[in-house]
Write an enzyme that holds these catalytic residues in place. Structure first.
Site, PDB file in Angstrom:
ATOM      1  N   GLU A 181     -19.623  -5.049  11.653  1.00 12.54           N
ATOM      2  CA  GLU A 181     -20.535  -4.192  12.406  1.00 12.54           C
ATOM      3  C   GLU A 181     -21.586  -4.986  13.173  1.00 12.54           C
ATOM      4  O   GLU A 181     -21.963  -4.609  14.287  1.00 12.54           O
ATOM      5  CB  GLU A 181     -21.215  -3.197  11.452  1.00 12.54           C
ATOM      6  N   ARG A 183     -25.580  -1.411   8.739  1.00 13.97           N
ATOM      7  CA  ARG A 183     -25.279  -2.819   8.521  1.00 13.97           C
ATOM      8  C   ARG A 183     -25.549  -3.659   9.777  1.00 13.97           C
ATOM      9  O   ARG A 183     -25.491  -4.884   9.720  1.00 13.97           O
ATOM     10  CB  ARG A 183     -23.813  -2.979   8.086  1.00 13.97           C
ATOM     11  N   LYS A 204       0.840  -1.191   0.000  1.00 19.73           N
ATOM     12  CA  LYS A 204       0.000   0.000   0.000  1.00 19.73           C
ATOM     13  C   LYS A 204       0.880   1.249   0.000  1.00 19.73           C
ATOM     14  O   LYS A 204       1.851   1.347   0.750  1.00 19.73           O
ATOM     15  CB  LYS A 204      -0.909  -0.003   1.240  1.00 19.73           C
TER      16      LYS A 204
END
Length: 624
Positions: A363, A391, A283
């Site tokens: 979640e 969610r 990344k």
């Protein structure tokens, strides 16, 4: 942003067809140009940064091997899809990505035929690509379907539901696991640690390749080895987990070595069964600072001149309150679904590591885990974005509210969030929260009130939610002392004539300014649930027009609750609802969008004046 003349090879690529016309040996040079272009463009315009830099070669290889858009390419979340946007005809538009009227920050079906699926939330790509693969099979079409998911996205349970189903169906589906050991915050959990161990598994590759070459010359031994494969491979093969789910595993492959990537993808393209390619990337690659700190460089802001806004953001107010409250009460436990930095939990994590829980992109688990803590006398605080709380709605109802458990929800990014657009906007929380019994819902008007509401919610014996917006408030410095607010009581900010503005949360300041222009009464409602029905009743009886103001969907929101309360009291008074319209609001600056929707002081004043003059604004709701 640098002129595209600085990137002679990239300037030739207006579509993946142009890319596929290049010889393989020119792709590394193209990758260098594309990475440089992204660094120049995104650091100028702002946007998601480190993830895209790490996916440059992957995007090139995928479009080089697969016949997009006929073959379907689905990116998970979409933080890493900027190279994809550049390669699919949107190079010149990248300068205005996430700006009002510009490119969306995530793949969008409305934006390009190359964006096979609109994304923004995590862990959806495999499910969507699986549906596309099944549709192709049912229709007798030979297209390929590819899902690209990061190791962060793979911490979300939905990804495993899709893998389990896809392996059972035996679909012609390729899943590309882009493993950079990062999501937004550092990845956590047993699965993340498992993937990290795969990176050190060169032993596996040596054993597998070497042993197969030898054993193939010894047929009886080879047959025995094949029969024992399931028992033995668990010790040697890093892909056992995926293969148990029905996906043939390949890799790990260096995600920055284009010849290897292209060769791997070409081989996998010829297959027709569920398969997973494990690609290892870095990344932030190509930008030294982003490589060192990919969390900080997850996204960068556009360069701005002038001084910034003074004072803490709402997120910082929450983070400071949380640490202070943790010092006072040893029962406090903080939970986040993979948003440590975004939710303001870095200091808490450092100071109270044993009371900090990052549950990864889960979640649903976060809410039920909090419920379990609460059952045993602890005081869980769940720090969660409004858009992500959606969610976990079932868990909020079934596991927290029905049992009337003392869980505090610190809901960040309520209302419009700006550049991230509709997928991340917290447009619906007041609507869906107020429908749930056994919950107190608060919306602070300023930074100090946010602090006091958090304290109020923490002391409340049941479930409570404090919902606040992204960024800075009106600049009211939080007071040192903490004082619980009387639950369900509003505050009259000014008294005026004819009109009363009942404002909720972040729009109280704008309503107050509009009230000055109109000489109207202004009420800071504070509580969405329970409402201050007594004050609503007395205010309605004393004014010609009531106006509710909120940065939530006007349909079913806090204003609707006011209307329901008046109807229950048998009070008929003209009532104007101002809030977010019944459509998904595009990306752009938060203040810019609020002004465009008439939810700044000027827009509120104009809407009220229009009603008093006999008109009605189209985005509002007027009832009597």
């Amino acid at each position: 942003m640098a002129d595209t003349d600085d990137y002679p090879l990239l300037s030739l690529i207006d579509s993946p067809a142009d890319l596929r016309a290049l010889p393989l040996e020119r792709l590394p040079a193209l990758a260098d140009e594309l990475r440089g272009f992204l660094i120049d463009s995104v650091t100028s315009s702002g946007g998601h940064f480190a993830a895209g830099l790490g996916a440059v070669e992957l995007a090139i290889a995928l479009h080089y091997v697969f016949d997009t858009p006929e073959d379907r390419l689905v990116w998970d979340v979409g933080h890493q899809a900027y190279p994809h946007k550049v390669l699919t005809g949107r190079r010149e538009s990248l300068a205005r990505i996430r700006h009002h009227g510009g490119l969306a920050g995530f793949p969008s079906r409305a934006e390009s035929e190359y964006d096979a699926f609109g994304v923004g939330h995590s862990s959806t790509s495999i499910s969507a690509a699986l549906g596309m693969a099944q549709a192709a099979a049912r229709k007798g079409e030979a297209r390929k379907c590819v899902a690209v998911i990061g190791d962060g996205g793979l911490t979300g349970g939905m990804a495993y539901e899709a893998l389990n189903h896809g392996g059972d169906l035996g679909s012609d589906l390729l899943v590309v696991l882009n493993d950079n050991e990062m999501s937004i915050s550092p990845n956590v959990g047993a699965l993340s640690q498992y993937l990290s161990r795969l990176l050190a598994s060169s032993f596996y590759a040596t054993v597998r390749d070497g042993s197969e070459k030898v054993l193939r010359h010894m047929p009886p031994v080879w047959q025995l080895a094949r029969r024992a494969k399931r028992q033995v491979k668990g010790m040697l093969v890093p892909g056992t987990f995926f293969e148990e789910l029905g996906f043939e595993y390949f890799g790990p492959v260096d995600g920055h070595h284009l010849p290897s990537l292209v060769a791997s993808l070409r081989g996998l393209k010829r297959m027709h069964r569920p398969r997973l390619l494990h690609v290892v990337t870095r990344k932030g690659k190509g930008h030294e600072a982003a490589e060192r700190d990919p969390v900080k460089y997850h996204a960068v802001s556009a360069a701005k001149s002038g001084a910034g806004v003074a004072g803490p953001t709402y997120t910082q107010v929450f983070g400071r309150w949380l640490c202070e409250m943790a010092e006072r009460d040893q029962r406090l436990m903080a939970i986040t679904p993979a948003m440590r930095e975004g939710s303001g939990l870095v200091e808490f994590h450092q100071r109270f590591p044993e009371r900090y829980f990052d549950v990864a992109i889960a979640e649903q688990h976060a809410l039920t885990f909090a419920a379990g803590l609460a059952c045993e006398g602890l005081k869980p605080v769940v720090a969660i974005y409004s858009t992500f709380l959606q969610r976990a709605y079932d868990q909020l109802i079934h596991d927290v509210a029905i049992q009337d458990l003392p869980v505090l929800l610190a809901i960040d990014r309520g209302g419009l969030v700006g550049p991230d657009g509709a997928t991340h906007a917290g447009s619906f929380d007041l609507s869906y929260l107020r429908a749930v019994p056994n919950i107190v819902v608060m919306a602070p008007a300023d930074e100090d009130e946010c602090r006091q509401m958090l304290y109020t919610g923490f002391l409340h014996p049941g479930c409570a939610a404090v919902r606040y917006p992204r960024g800075h408030g009106p600049g009211v410095a939080p007071k040192a002392e903490l004082q619980a607010l009387p639950v369900g009581k509003a505050e009259v900010l000014r008294r005026g004539r004819r009109v009363a503005l009942l404002a909720f949360g972040a729009l109280v300041a704008a309503a107050r300014e509009a009230g000055e222009r109109l000489d109207a009464t202004v009420v800071n409602m504070r509580f969405v649930k329970p409402l201050d029905v007594e004050l609503i009743r007395s205010t309605a009886l004393a004014h010609e027009l009531l106006v509710t103001v909120e940065d939530n969907a006007v349909r079913g929101g806090a204003g609707s609750a006011v209307g329901e309360a008046l109807a229950a009291e048998g009070i008929a008074v003209p009532l104007l609802h101002l809030g977010l319209p019944d459509r998904f609001v595009e990306h752009g600056g938060r203040e810019e969008l609020l002004a465009a929707l008439g939810l700044d002081a000027e827009g509120i004043a104009e809407a009220v004046a229009g009603v008093l003059d006999g008109g009605e604004r189209s985005d509002s709701a007027l009832s009597a």
